[in-house]
Design a protein around this motif. Structure first.
Motif, PDB file in Angstrom:
ATOM      1  N   ILE A  31     -68.199  45.474  26.325  1.00  8.80           N
ATOM      2  CA  ILE A  31     -69.472  45.198  25.772  1.00  8.80           C
ATOM      3  C   ILE A  31     -70.084  46.449  25.305  1.00  8.80           C
ATOM      4  O   ILE A  31     -70.886  46.431  24.300  1.00  8.80           O
ATOM      5  CB  ILE A  31     -70.478  44.617  27.032  1.00  8.80           C
ATOM      6  N   PHE A  32     -69.971  47.435  25.748  1.00  6.98           N
ATOM      7  CA  PHE A  32     -70.392  48.774  25.436  1.00  6.98           C
ATOM      8  C   PHE A  32     -69.550  49.834  24.755  1.00  6.98           C
ATOM      9  O   PHE A  32     -68.392  50.039  25.347  1.00  6.98           O
ATOM     10  CB  PHE A  32     -71.423  49.487  26.440  1.00  6.98           C
ATOM     11  N   ASP A  33     -69.858  50.134  23.550  1.00  4.24           N
ATOM     12  CA  ASP A  33     -68.894  51.160  22.815  1.00  4.24           C
ATOM     13  C   ASP A  33     -69.552  52.616  23.457  1.00  4.24           C
ATOM     14  O   ASP A  33     -70.542  52.939  22.896  1.00  4.24           O
ATOM     15  CB  ASP A  33     -69.127  51.041  21.540  1.00  4.24           C
ATOM     16  N   SER A  39     -68.836  53.668  15.573  1.00  4.04           N
ATOM     17  CA  SER A  39     -68.700  53.113  14.331  1.00  4.04           C
ATOM     18  C   SER A  39     -69.457  51.763  14.159  1.00  4.04           C
ATOM     19  O   SER A  39     -69.780  51.643  12.932  1.00  4.04           O
ATOM     20  CB  SER A  39     -67.054  52.630  14.173  1.00  4.04           C
ATOM     21  N   GLY A  40     -69.914  51.109  15.279  1.00  2.00           N
ATOM     22  CA  GLY A  40     -70.850  49.997  15.214  1.00  2.00           C
ATOM     23  C   GLY A  40     -72.298  50.404  15.132  1.00  2.00           C
ATOM     24  O   GLY A  40     -73.269  49.571  14.979  1.00  2.00           O
ATOM     25  N   ARG A  41     -72.644  51.748  14.811  1.00  2.00           N
ATOM     26  CA  ARG A  41     -74.065  51.839  15.023  1.00  2.00           C
ATOM     27  C   ARG A  41     -74.916  51.480  13.868  1.00  2.00           C
ATOM     28  O   ARG A  41     -74.289  51.050  12.785  1.00  2.00           O
ATOM     29  CB  ARG A  41     -74.404  53.453  14.818  1.00  2.00           C
ATOM     30  N   ILE A  42     -76.003  50.780  14.242  1.00  4.33           N
ATOM     31  CA  ILE A  42     -76.903  50.217  13.033  1.00  4.33           C
ATOM     32  C   ILE A  42     -77.676  51.384  12.236  1.00  4.33           C
ATOM     33  O   ILE A  42     -78.445  52.167  12.714  1.00  4.33           O
ATOM     34  CB  ILE A  42     -78.112  49.457  13.867  1.00  4.33           C
ATOM     35  N   ARG A  43     -77.655  51.356  10.871  1.00  6.69           N
ATOM     36  CA  ARG A  43     -78.308  52.186  10.120  1.00  6.69           C
ATOM     37  C   ARG A  43     -79.316  51.507   9.255  1.00  6.69           C
ATOM     38  O   ARG A  43     -79.353  50.252   9.174  1.00  6.69           O
ATOM     39  CB  ARG A  43     -77.172  52.720   8.946  1.00  6.69           C
ATOM     40  N   ALA A  44     -80.414  52.326   8.771  1.00  3.62           N
ATOM     41  CA  ALA A  44     -81.481  51.787   8.212  1.00  3.62           C
ATOM     42  C   ALA A  44     -81.504  52.358   6.961  1.00  3.62           C
ATOM     43  O   ALA A  44     -81.295  53.600   6.687  1.00  3.62           O
ATOM     44  CB  ALA A  44     -82.791  51.965   9.166  1.00  3.62           C
ATOM     45  N   LEU A  77     -79.003  53.287  27.984  1.00  3.19           N
ATOM     46  CA  LEU A  77     -79.983  54.141  27.368  1.00  3.19           C
ATOM     47  C   LEU A  77     -79.417  55.498  26.368  1.00  3.19           C
ATOM     48  O   LEU A  77     -79.949  55.580  25.282  1.00  3.19           O
ATOM     49  CB  LEU A  77     -81.241  54.307  28.068  1.00  3.19           C
ATOM     50  N   ALA A  78     -78.959  56.269  27.399  1.00  2.00           N
ATOM     51  CA  ALA A  78     -78.550  57.432  27.033  1.00  2.00           C
ATOM     52  C   ALA A  78     -77.424  58.151  27.681  1.00  2.00           C
ATOM     53  O   ALA A  78     -77.843  58.280  28.935  1.00  2.00           O
ATOM     54  CB  ALA A  78     -79.594  58.380  26.499  1.00  2.00           C
ATOM     55  N   THR A  79     -76.059  58.474  27.477  1.00  2.00           N
ATOM     56  CA  THR A  79     -75.164  58.916  28.170  1.00  2.00           C
ATOM     57  C   THR A  79     -74.116  59.566  27.494  1.00  2.00           C
ATOM     58  O   THR A  79     -74.266  59.793  26.361  1.00  2.00           O
ATOM     59  CB  THR A  79     -74.559  57.846  29.107  1.00  2.00           C
ATOM     60  N   TYR A  80     -73.405  60.426  28.036  1.00  2.00           N
ATOM     61  CA  TYR A  80     -72.344  61.167  27.480  1.00  2.00           C
ATOM     62  C   TYR A  80     -71.111  60.326  26.906  1.00  2.00           C
ATOM     63  O   TYR A  80     -70.812  59.394  27.836  1.00  2.00           O
ATOM     64  CB  TYR A  80     -71.746  62.270  28.059  1.00  2.00           C
ATOM     65  N   ALA A  81     -70.623  60.511  26.046  1.00  2.00           N
ATOM     66  CA  ALA A  81     -69.491  59.525  25.408  1.00  2.00           C
ATOM     67  C   ALA A  81     -68.121  59.946  26.142  1.00  2.00           C
ATOM     68  O   ALA A  81     -68.272  60.930  27.055  1.00  2.00           O
ATOM     69  CB  ALA A  81     -69.524  59.710  23.798  1.00  2.00           C
TER      70      ALA A  81
END
Length: 313
Positions: A31-33, A39-44, A77-81
């Motif tokens: 579920i979580f990358d 690569s699946g980040r949403i850009r604007a 929310l925020a973590t190290y990859a």
């Protein structure tokens, strides 16, 4: 039970929960990358209206960059990859979308939670995007542009008979584990008082020192419900697959309490960030970011600049 037996019990509970988490952590990869490449980040797209709303005299920390502090407290929310150095999660994704909207490159700065107020006030970053709740006390020093609801989650064992918790009567008589001296504890104490006045059973609050002990208490059946920040439990549920959500609770109950992009007081940047957020909501990029991290429940209908926050205690 002696002190040493109690201490040994807590250590054993912590080790058990850690072992369970380690053994099943790979399940969350479905579920979580958490890879560094994202690569699946949403850009604007660039947002001309938001760019025009940035005050002409505002100086970004680094030219051409949007410098944002984030505290890597844990997924989603925020973590190290998986490379142990790249910060990933919903807040970094949102920071990237705002940077895109402003036509800037994102410069993400990992910081300890306790350090962001001084760093922001001293001009080390343009903004902080790190699950910061709006409070009246913080509004004296900072400006806010809301981007998510501040929610706590009600989660139960997957095989629990509890179907839904939406209001005080739904929790009457239940054993709930919660952290002491937290906002959710104060709210549940008020819920319990309401139940007693209505002739219902009180809520039995049980206190555990850390996530591991709370999860062991839930899985072993010593408590019926765990209550803590919603996002944390979303990840744990995906990872372990043995707890499920039965409700959410606003951190500002009975009012809504939001989390916000935080900027220096009077810098003039907040209105531009609020505008950018609302345009991301309209474009659908906002919803895609939350969906990517399983946080659609925390979506806002619109962003606001400096809304009412939690009152001073």
């Amino acid at each position: 039970m002696t002190f040493f037996k109690k201490a040994a019990g807590l250590v054993a509970a912590s080790l058990l929960a850690s072992a369970i988490g380690f053994a099943t952590a790979i399940a969350a990869d479905d579920i979580f990358d958490l890879s560094p490449d994202q690569s699946g980040r949403i850009r604007a797209e660039k947002d001309p209206a938001a760019i025009a709303a940035v005050p002409k005299d505002f100086k970004f920390v680094a030219p051409g960059k949007f410098t944002v502090a984030v505290s890597p407290g844990g997924p989603p929310l925020a973590t190290y990859a998986t490379d142990a150095k790249t910060v990933v999660g919903a807040d970094p994704d949102y920071a990237l979308a705002i940077a895109d909207s402003l036509g800037l490159q994102l410069e993400l700065v990992p910081v300890a939670w306790a350090d962001w107020p001084l760093g922001l006030a001293s001009g080390k970053y343009d903004a902080v995007i790190s699950n910061i709740g709006v409070t009246e006390l913080r509004k004296e020093k900072f400006d806010f542009s809301t981007y998510r609801q501040g929610l706590h989650g009600f989660f139960v064992r997957a095989d629990s008979n509890i179907k839904e918790i939406r209001e005080p009567k739904d929790a009457a008589g239940l054993r709930i584990t919660v952290s002491a001296s937290t906002n959710q504890e104060l709210i549940l104490l008020k819920w319990s008082e309401e139940n007693v006045k209505a002739g219902l059973k009180p809520i039995e609050l049980q206190y555990h020192d850390d996530d591991a002990a709370r999860l062991v208490a839930l899985r072993s059946g010593r408590v019926d419900v765990i209550v803590q920040p919603h996002a944390q439990l979303v990840y744990i549920a995906a990872r372990d697959k043995n707890i499920r959500r039965v409700g959410t609770l606003s951190a500002g109950w009975p009012e809504r309490s939001d989390v916000a992009i935080t900027t220096r007081k009077g810098s003039g940047l907040a209105d531009a960030l609020t505008l950018a957020t609302n345009d991301l909501i309209k474009s659908g990029a906002y919803a895609k970011i939350l969906q990517r991290w399983q946080l659609s429940e925390e979506a806002l209908p619109e962003s606001r600049t400096n809304p009412p926050g939690l009152p001073k205690s």
